[in-house]
Design a protein around this motif. Structure first.
Motif, short mmCIF file in Angstrom:
data_model
loop_
_atom_site.label_atom_id
_atom_site.label_comp_id
_atom_site.label_asym_id
_atom_site.label_seq_id
_atom_site.Cartn_x
_atom_site.Cartn_y
_atom_site.Cartn_z
N SER A 12 13.38 -5.92 4.56
CA SER A 12 13.23 -4.77 3.67
C SER A 12 13.94 -5.01 2.34
O SER A 12 13.41 -4.69 1.28
N LYS A 13 15.13 -5.59 2.41
CA LYS A 13 15.86 -5.91 1.18
C LYS A 13 15.06 -6.87 0.32
O LYS A 13 14.93 -6.67 -0.90
N ASN A 14 14.49 -7.89 0.94
CA ASN A 14 13.71 -8.88 0.19
C ASN A 14 12.44 -8.28 -0.40
O ASN A 14 12.06 -8.59 -1.53
N PHE A 15 11.76 -7.40 0.36
CA PHE A 15 10.57 -6.73 -0.17
C PHE A 15 10.92 -5.85 -1.35
O PHE A 15 10.22 -5.82 -2.35
N LEU A 16 12.03 -5.10 -1.24
CA LEU A 16 12.44 -4.23 -2.33
C LEU A 16 12.85 -5.04 -3.55
O LEU A 16 12.55 -4.66 -4.69
N ASN A 17 13.54 -6.17 -3.34
CA ASN A 17 13.89 -7.04 -4.46
C ASN A 17 12.64 -7.58 -5.15
O ASN A 17 12.58 -7.65 -6.38
N TYR A 21 11.65 -6.75 -8.95
CA TYR A 21 11.47 -7.85 -9.89
C TYR A 21 10.09 -7.79 -10.54
O TYR A 21 9.95 -8.00 -11.74
N GLN A 22 9.09 -7.49 -9.73
CA GLN A 22 7.75 -7.38 -10.29
C GLN A 22 7.67 -6.20 -11.27
O GLN A 22 6.99 -6.30 -12.29
N GLN A 23 8.38 -5.13 -10.98
CA GLN A 23 8.36 -3.99 -11.89
C GLN A 23 8.95 -4.37 -13.25
O GLN A 23 8.46 -3.95 -14.30
N LYS A 24 9.99 -5.20 -13.24
CA LYS A 24 10.58 -5.68 -14.49
C LYS A 24 9.57 -6.53 -15.27
O LYS A 24 9.46 -6.41 -16.49
N ILE A 25 8.84 -7.37 -14.56
CA ILE A 25 7.86 -8.23 -15.22
C ILE A 25 6.72 -7.40 -15.81
O ILE A 25 6.32 -7.61 -16.96
N ARG A 106 -0.84 -1.09 -16.62
CA ARG A 106 -0.42 0.26 -16.22
C ARG A 106 -0.77 0.54 -14.77
O ARG A 106 0.01 1.13 -14.03
N ILE A 107 -1.96 0.11 -14.36
CA ILE A 107 -2.37 0.30 -12.97
C ILE A 107 -1.46 -0.51 -12.04
O ILE A 107 -1.03 0.00 -10.99
N LYS A 108 -1.14 -1.75 -12.42
CA LYS A 108 -0.23 -2.57 -11.62
C LYS A 108 1.15 -1.92 -11.53
O LYS A 108 1.80 -1.96 -10.48
N PHE A 109 1.60 -1.30 -12.62
CA PHE A 109 2.90 -0.64 -12.66
C PHE A 109 2.95 0.50 -11.64
O PHE A 109 3.88 0.63 -10.85
N ILE A 110 1.91 1.34 -11.65
CA ILE A 110 1.85 2.48 -10.72
C ILE A 110 1.72 2.00 -9.28
O ILE A 110 2.40 2.50 -8.38
N ASN A 112 2.69 -0.85 -8.01
CA ASN A 112 3.94 -1.45 -7.58
C ASN A 112 4.99 -0.38 -7.27
O ASN A 112 5.75 -0.51 -6.30
N ALA A 113 5.04 0.67 -8.08
CA ALA A 113 5.99 1.77 -7.83
C ALA A 113 5.68 2.45 -6.49
O ALA A 113 6.60 2.79 -5.73
N LEU A 114 4.40 2.62 -6.18
CA LEU A 114 4.01 3.22 -4.89
C LEU A 114 4.37 2.31 -3.73
O LEU A 114 4.80 2.78 -2.68
N GLN A 115 4.20 0.99 -3.89
CA GLN A 115 4.58 0.05 -2.84
C GLN A 115 6.09 0.08 -2.60
O GLN A 115 6.55 0.02 -1.46
N TYR A 116 6.85 0.16 -3.68
CA TYR A 116 8.30 0.24 -3.57
C TYR A 116 8.70 1.50 -2.80
O TYR A 116 9.52 1.45 -1.87
#
Length: 137
Positions: A12-17, A21-25, A106-110, A112-116
């Motif tokens: 879980s820690k690795n998935f969240l990291n 990280y992808q959200q930053k990119i 923008r779609i990737k951002f949303i 990714n936020a939902l996956q997080y």
């Protein structure tokens, strides 16, 4: 028993990291949408998730510390996870001399936020299950 709990938290820690990280990119890509000749960066999520699941996470080299006294603590910190990023090239979609599609970012951002958030919800549910099991409920 404790190995399973440890693996749950480690994965879980690795998935969240990875998601953070992808959200930053993605944020960086959106911020550079008007930058000429900018090529958006990306992470191969399937590859990175498989790496996490296979417990073959590439780690950065650990910095060793010189102990000058026997009273010094030893450095037992785990290494940080390093993810592979690559430049994603879209077809020329705009006239700003870069190839970033802001709508796709923008779609990737949303997404990714939902996956997080879904990973956090999963982890919360698992912690409640573990707590109920320990308390015998």
């Amino acid at each position: 028993m404790f190995d399973k709990i440890n693996n749950l938290f480690e994965n879980s820690k690795n998935f969240l990291n990875l998601a953070a990280y992808q959200q930053k990119i993605i944020s960086s890509n959106i911020a550079n949408s008007d930058t000429p000749n900018y090529h958006p960066l990306n992470i191969d999520l399937k590859k990175e998730i498989n790496t996490i699941l296979d417990n073959k996470i590439r780690k950065q080299q650990q910095i060793s510390l010189l102990k000058t006294s026997t009273k010094h603590f030893s450095s037992n910190r785990k290494n940080k996870v390093a993810f592979n990023i690559f430049s994603k090239h879209y077809e020329k979609l705009n006239f700003k001399k870069n190839n970033l599609d802001i709508n796709q970012e923008r779609i990737k951002f949303i997404k990714n936020a939902l996956q997080y958030q879904s990973q956090i919800n999963f982890l919360t549910f698992e912690i409640k299950n573990i707590t109920n099991t320990i308390l015998g409920q």
